[in-house]
Design an enzyme around this catalytic site. Structure first.
Site, short mmCIF file in Angstrom:
data_model
loop_
_atom_site.label_atom_id
_atom_site.label_comp_id
_atom_site.label_asym_id
_atom_site.label_seq_id
_atom_site.Cartn_x
_atom_site.Cartn_y
_atom_site.Cartn_z
CG HIS A 166 -1.60 -1.10 1.68
ND1 HIS A 166 -2.95 -1.10 1.39
CD2 HIS A 166 -1.43 -2.36 2.25
CE1 HIS A 166 -3.32 -2.25 1.80
NE2 HIS A 166 -2.24 -3.12 2.36
CE1 TYR A 167 -2.09 5.94 -2.56
CE2 TYR A 167 -0.34 5.22 -4.19
CZ TYR A 167 -1.49 5.82 -4.16
OH TYR A 167 -2.68 6.14 -4.99
CB THR A 168 0.59 6.34 3.82
OG1 THR A 168 1.23 7.33 3.54
CG2 THR A 168 0.98 5.47 4.33
CD GLU A 219 -1.07 1.45 4.22
OE1 GLU A 219 -0.52 2.52 3.42
OE2 GLU A 219 -2.04 1.26 4.40
CG HIS A 270 -5.31 -1.79 -1.31
ND1 HIS A 270 -5.35 -0.82 -0.60
CD2 HIS A 270 -6.26 -2.53 -1.03
CE1 HIS A 270 -6.50 -0.99 0.19
NE2 HIS A 270 -6.91 -1.98 0.07
CG ASP A 274 -3.18 1.54 -2.21
OD1 ASP A 274 -4.43 1.37 -2.71
OD2 ASP A 274 -2.80 1.27 -1.08
#
Length: 258
Positions: A41-43, A104, A151, A161
């Protein structure tokens, strides 16, 4: 029978609380890790905001990797379920929070401009630390490179993401993700250009790779989103969701190699 089983379970729990001694000298070999996938994931936030969100009572992940410095934070123990996947599916397994580790990376994601959508890159140190972390996780849980997914793979109708700048090929070169062989793709592509596959073929191949995708043979918006998710991961320079010969060749090569 259910009442008897419940009564026995309660007795066992009571016994444990009162000092019951349990013999552990006969461990079974018939088990494996509850972890079947690692989800990237990225945040969409900076470090401070990311930590605030991921340590609250809503969304969470097992690990967070900062950008500069690329500190690796463990936020949830791996034997606990973190809340990072939501409504999701991969290889027929659904609601993947229970069977996955979430990682993440601090990254703003994207910004929409008059010239189009601009994506933010990951730092070199982030990816260096991610590779070390992933190698450790896959080794400890006995996972293959195909277990590492994005994700956007497990929820292609909702999520984008870790985005097109996530270095999947670099992870593959480290033995930590899947990537199609370029020579095999080049060899297969002319055949798909001369005789384009049907939408039903794409749906079958995408499902075989792991995606949740319709199987009705029609090119609807849901199917387009899944194709776009696949393209964003394996052909990030163009992920418009339109089926084409290169996409078909990549799918065929990846599935043939599994």
């Amino acid at each position: 029978m259910k009442a008897v089983a419940l009564a026995l379970a309660l007795l066992l729990l009571t016994g444990c609380a009162s000092g019951l001694r349990i013999d552990t000298s006969h461990p079974s070999v018939g088990h494996d890790s509850r972890v079947q996938f690692v989800i990237m994931h990225y945040t969409s936030a900076d470090l401070e905001r990311s930590l605030a969100i991921l340590t609250g009572n809503g969304v969470s992940s097992h690990y967070l990797i900062g950008s500069s410095p690329a500190t690796v934070y463990r936020l949830v123990e791996e034997d606990r379920r973190a809340w990072h996947a939501g409504d999701s599916e991969w290889n027929g397994r659904t609601w993947l929070n229970a069977t996955s580790i979430g990682i993440e990376l601090v990254n703003p994601g994207f910004v929409d401009t008059p010239e189009g959508r601009l994506w933010y890159p990951y730092s070199e140190q982030q990816i260096d630390n991610l590779i070390v972390l992933l190698r450790d996780i896959l080794t400890r849980h006995g996972l293959e490179p195909g277990a590492v997914v994005g994700h956007s793979d497990i929820a292609p109708q909702r999520k984008v993401d870790p985005g097109p700048l996530f270095p999947w090929q670099r992870l593959a070169e480290a033995g930590l993700a899947l990537w199609p062989d370029a020579q095999q793709v080049a060899a297969a592509q002319p055949g798909f250009a001369a005789e384009p596959p049907t939408i039903a073929w794409y749906q079958e191949q995408l499902a075989a790779f792991g995606y949740r995708v319709p199987r009705h043979g029609e090119f609807d918006e849901e199917t387009r989103s899944v194709i776009a998710a696949f393209q964003m991961r394996f052909r990030p320079e163009r992920f418009d969701g339109q089926p084409d010969a290169q996409t078909a060749a990549m799918l065929a090569v990846l599935n043939a190699g599994r």
